[in-house]
Design an enzyme around this catalytic site. Structure first.
Site: not given
Ligand code: IMP
Ligand code: MG
Length: 169
Positions: A103, A101, A40, A99, A155, A127, A161, A95-96, A148
Site C-alpha cells: 500500500t 509495504g 485505518g 505490513d 478493523d 510489521k 475500529r 498510516e495505521d 493480525f
Molecule cells: P500493506 O499494504 O500490507 O502494508 O498493508 C496495509 C494495510 O493493510 C494497512 O493500512 C491496514 O489497513 C491493513 N492491515 C495490515 N495489517 C493489518 C492488521 O494486523 N490488522 C488490520 N489491518 C491490517
Molecule cells: Mg490502512
C-alpha cells in the site's frame, strides 16, 4: 470474540505525544500536509494532530488492499484521491500499520509524481517481518510481530475500529 490487549491505551497516547513532538520539531516553518490513509488511520491522525502545535493542514485518501480478510490481496486500488494540490508541499502520509509495504509503495508512486517538496511516512504500527517491498518510514509508533491486530482504527471486517487499545484478534 476473544482478544488480548497488545498495546494499552495509555502506551498509545504517550507514544503519539512523542511522535507529535518529533514532527513539530522537524516540520517547524514547513506547514506540512498530513495525509491520512483511510480508513485505518482516522483515529491515529485525529490524536496526532491534536497533540501537534505547528501550523499544518490535513487531507485524506482512501485505498483498499484487503477484501475483508486478514491478509492483503496484493492488489491496491485508489478509492478516493486527495482534495489538494501537493506540488512543492511537505507531505507526511499517516498510516495505521505498514505490513507488506504494498500500500505504501503504491501511495509513494502516485503521490511522488506530483512533485511534493518532501514525501514521508508516519505509521503507528510497523510489521517489519512481513515486508515484501521496502518503505522509507520516517516515524513509527511501535514495532509488532506478525499477528493480525485490531483497534485504534484497525478493523477486522470493518469492526473493532473503536477499541481504545491495540488487541490481537
Ligand atoms: P500493506 O499494504 O500490507 O502494508 O498493508 C496495509 C494495510 O493493510 C494497512 O493500512 C491496514 O489497513 C491493513 N492491515 C495490515 N495489517 C493489518 C492488521 O494486523 N490488522 C488490520 N489491518 C491490517
Ligand atoms: Mg490502512
Amino acid at each position: 470474540m476473544q482478544s488480548e490487549i497488545l498495546i494499552s491505551e495509555e502506551k498509545i497516547q504517550n507514544r503519539v505525544a512523542e511522535l507529535a513532538a518529533h514532527i513539530d520539531k522537524d516540520y517547524e516553518g514547513k506547514s506540512p500536509i498530513l495525509v491520512g490513509v483511510l480508513k485505518g488511520s482516522f483515529i491515529f491522525l485525529a490524536d496526532l494532530v491534536r497533540k501537534m502545535t505547528i501550523p499544518h493542514q490535513v487531507d485524506f485518501l482512501t485505498v483498499a488492499s484487503y477484501d475483508g480478510g486478514v491478509s492483503s490481496t496484493g492488489v491496491v486500488r485508489l478509492i478516493s484521491d486527495l482534495s489538494v494540490n501537493i506540488e512543492n508541499r511537505n507531505v507526511l502520509i499517516v498510516e495505521d500499520i505498514i505490513d507488506t509495504g504494498l500500500t505504501s509503495n503504491y501511495i509513494l508512486k502516485i503521490l511522488g509524481v506530483r512533485n511534493p517538496s518532501s514525501l514521508e511516512f508516519v505509521t503507528l504500527l510497523n510489521k517489519t517481518e512481513c515486508r515484501k517491498l521496502e518503505v522509507p518510514i520516517k516515524y513509527y509508533g511501535f514495532e509488532i510481530p506478525d499477528q493480525f491486530v485490531i483497534g485504534y482504527g484497525l478493523d477486522y471486517n470493518q469492526f473493532y475500529r473503536n477499541l481504545p487499545h491495540i488487541a490481537r484478534l
